[in-house]
Design a protein around this motif. Structure first.
Motif, short mmCIF file in Angstrom:
data_model
loop_
_atom_site.label_atom_id
_atom_site.label_comp_id
_atom_site.label_asym_id
_atom_site.label_seq_id
_atom_site.Cartn_x
_atom_site.Cartn_y
_atom_site.Cartn_z
N GLY A 190 0.86 -1.18 0.00
CA GLY A 190 0.00 0.00 0.00
C GLY A 190 0.89 1.22 0.00
O GLY A 190 2.08 1.13 -0.29
N GLN A 191 0.36 2.36 0.35
CA GLN A 191 1.16 3.58 0.40
C GLN A 191 2.23 3.45 1.49
O GLN A 191 1.95 2.94 2.58
N PRO A 192 3.46 3.89 1.23
CA PRO A 192 4.52 3.78 2.23
C PRO A 192 4.39 4.87 3.29
O PRO A 192 5.20 5.76 3.42
N LEU A 193 3.31 4.79 4.09
CA LEU A 193 3.06 5.79 5.12
C LEU A 193 3.90 5.50 6.35
O LEU A 193 4.10 4.35 6.73
N ALA A 194 4.36 6.55 7.00
CA ALA A 194 5.14 6.40 8.23
C ALA A 194 4.17 6.34 9.41
O ALA A 194 3.96 7.30 10.13
N CYS A 195 3.54 5.18 9.58
CA CYS A 195 2.48 5.10 10.59
C CYS A 195 2.82 4.18 11.74
O CYS A 195 2.46 4.46 12.87
N THR A 196 3.51 3.10 11.50
CA THR A 196 3.86 2.18 12.57
C THR A 196 5.23 1.60 12.28
O THR A 196 5.73 1.64 11.16
N VAL A 197 5.81 1.00 13.31
CA VAL A 197 7.11 0.34 13.13
C VAL A 197 6.99 -0.81 12.14
O VAL A 197 7.93 -1.11 11.41
N ARG A 198 5.81 -1.44 12.10
CA ARG A 198 5.64 -2.59 11.21
C ARG A 198 5.36 -2.18 9.78
O ARG A 198 5.04 -3.02 8.95
N ALA A 199 5.49 -0.91 9.47
CA ALA A 199 5.44 -0.49 8.07
C ALA A 199 4.17 -0.93 7.38
O ALA A 199 4.18 -1.71 6.43
N ASN A 200 3.04 -0.37 7.86
CA ASN A 200 1.74 -0.75 7.29
C ASN A 200 1.45 -2.23 7.50
O ASN A 200 0.69 -2.83 6.75
N SER A 201 2.06 -2.81 8.50
CA SER A 201 1.82 -4.21 8.85
C SER A 201 2.20 -5.18 7.74
O SER A 201 1.60 -6.23 7.60
N ARG A 202 3.20 -4.85 6.92
CA ARG A 202 3.59 -5.76 5.85
C ARG A 202 4.46 -6.92 6.33
O ARG A 202 4.60 -7.92 5.66
N ASP A 203 5.10 -6.74 7.49
CA ASP A 203 5.86 -7.84 8.08
C ASP A 203 4.91 -8.73 8.87
O ASP A 203 3.88 -8.28 9.37
N GLY A 204 5.27 -10.01 9.01
CA GLY A 204 4.40 -10.90 9.77
C GLY A 204 4.90 -12.32 9.75
O GLY A 204 6.08 -12.59 9.46
N GLY A 205 3.99 -13.27 10.06
CA GLY A 205 4.35 -14.69 10.01
C GLY A 205 4.96 -15.03 8.67
O GLY A 205 6.04 -15.62 8.58
N ALA A 206 4.26 -14.66 7.59
CA ALA A 206 4.83 -14.61 6.24
C ALA A 206 4.61 -13.19 5.74
O ALA A 206 3.59 -12.56 6.04
N GLY A 207 5.56 -12.66 5.00
CA GLY A 207 5.52 -11.25 4.61
C GLY A 207 4.53 -10.97 3.49
O GLY A 207 4.36 -11.78 2.57
N GLY A 208 3.87 -9.81 3.57
CA GLY A 208 3.04 -9.35 2.48
C GLY A 208 3.90 -8.77 1.36
O GLY A 208 5.08 -8.45 1.56
N ALA A 209 3.33 -8.65 0.18
CA ALA A 209 4.07 -8.09 -0.95
C ALA A 209 4.47 -6.65 -0.66
O ALA A 209 3.76 -5.91 0.00
N GLY A 210 5.63 -6.26 -1.17
CA GLY A 210 6.19 -4.95 -0.86
C GLY A 210 5.79 -3.86 -1.85
O GLY A 210 5.04 -4.08 -2.79
N THR A 211 6.30 -2.69 -1.59
CA THR A 211 6.10 -1.54 -2.46
C THR A 211 7.39 -0.72 -2.42
O THR A 211 8.42 -1.21 -1.93
N ALA A 212 7.34 0.50 -2.92
CA ALA A 212 8.53 1.33 -2.90
C ALA A 212 8.98 1.56 -1.46
O ALA A 212 8.17 1.69 -0.55
N ALA A 213 10.31 1.65 -1.25
CA ALA A 213 10.83 1.89 0.08
C ALA A 213 10.41 3.27 0.55
O ALA A 213 10.24 4.20 -0.24
N GLY A 214 10.22 3.42 1.85
CA GLY A 214 9.83 4.70 2.40
C GLY A 214 10.32 4.82 3.82
O GLY A 214 11.06 3.96 4.33
N GLN A 215 9.92 5.89 4.51
CA GLN A 215 10.39 6.15 5.86
C GLN A 215 10.09 5.00 6.80
O GLN A 215 10.86 4.70 7.71
N CYS A 216 8.94 4.36 6.59
CA CYS A 216 8.52 3.29 7.50
C CYS A 216 8.63 1.91 6.86
O CYS A 216 8.19 0.93 7.43
#
Length: 329
Positions: free
Chosen positions: A120-146
């Protein structure tokens, strides 16, 4: 006088007896009644599947998968009431979308982490970076602050054996696939950028990356694959979306309206990640506990929507909703 003395002695004795009874009753309420009944511990095999991640344009990661079967270290249940929590899949928002965790709580706690949200949008909202990290990782997007990594990271938090793989990367508009859960989970495929038919220099179109395959397990006596990653989105009709990974991962959307072009949610009970790009949710998780049939009379499960079955010399309890496993004797 002698009769009066005897009556007083008898009254005092009766009063003391009442006090002793009161103390004994109070000990039972404050001790065993409040703290639980002492039981003989039992060692069990387990399979803990968390919920898959929701999708952005990239696929959600499969739910984290942890198991002792076959040949791993069993879990000891040593409480009369053991709590079972089944993770729920959720649709993604700007800063949420990771699947819910599943866990068994007894004297110790074992937890599988929910699958990461697709890009999703690379918003600087949480340490988990839009919750893309996890048990298995979600698909990524462009790198950003978070989101310093180009794809969601699997096995977060880290355990051994790993509970899932990384997601795939997004290339321009084409979405990557979510990672697969479990020790054998596959990394999500990277979206492929291709020239646009009407404007070849523009490389914004492309093929969605496939979701990573999940991991199979035969704790029930037959092999089932769990925690597949969701496939990535393809921007233009005629370009293929990513397929869902084996184990309940949903396929991505190819930007069309037909039944074979729409995205799919992750499969409930398998912890599959959702396919991009319709904002769908991941599949709910599941927990299976396996124990000797000779011990089955000591075990009851609730609520009744969960079930037990027997295979060979063993019985297994399947939890599709949160509940309890009660141990007696």
């Amino acid at each position: 006088m002698r009769d009066l003395k005897n009556n007083l002695t008898s009254s005092k004795s009766t009063k003391n007896t009442k006090v002793r009874r009161g103390k004994s009753f109070g000990y039972q309420v404050l001790g065993f009644g409040a703290g639980g009944i002492t039981v003989t511990p039992i060692n069990v095999d387990y399979l803990i599947i968390a919920a898959g991640g929701g999708a952005g344009s990239g696929g959600g990661g499969g739910g984290g998968m942890r198991t002792s079967y076959p040949g791993g270290t069993k879990m000891t249940l040593d409480k009369s009431v053991n709590t079972i929590t089944i993770g729920a899949g959720v649709a993604p928002g700007s800063c949420v979308g990771a699947g819910g965790c599943s866990e068994i709580v007894s004297g110790t706690t074992l937890t599988s982490a929910g699958g990461g949200k697709g890009d999703g949008q690379p918003l600087a909202c949480t340490v988990r970076a839009n919750s893309r990290d996890g048990g298995a990782g979600g698909a990524g997007t462009a790198a950003g602050q978070c989101q310093p990594q180009p794809a969601g990271q699997g096995n977060v938090p880290p355990v051994s054996p790993p509970q899932g793989a990384n997601g795939g990367q997004k290339q321009y508009i084409a979405g990557g696939g979510g990672g697969g859960g479990g020790a054998s989970g596959g990394t999500g495929g990277t979206g492929q950028a291709l020239p646009a038919p009407q404007n070849p220099p523009f490389r914004g179109l492309g093929v969605g990356g496939p979701g990573g395959n999940g991991t199979s397990n035969s704790i029930t006596g037959s092999s089932t694959t769990y925690a597949g990653g969701g496939g990535g989105f393809a921007y233009w009709p005629g370009y293929d979306a990513g397929s869902g990974g084996s184990g309940g991962g949903g396929k991505g959307s190819s930007h069309g309206q037909g039944p074979n072009q729409s995205a799919q949610a992750g499969t409930d009970g398998l912890g599959g990640g959702a396919g991009g790009s319709a904002g769908l949710r991941g599949g709910n998780g599941r927990i299976i506990v396996r124990y000797p049939t000779a011990c089955a009379s000591r075990i009851s499960i609730a609520p009744g929507s969960n079930s037990t079955a027997t295979t060979g010399c063993c019985t297994y309890a399947t939890f599709n909703v949160s509940g309890t496993l009660t141990l007696t004797g």
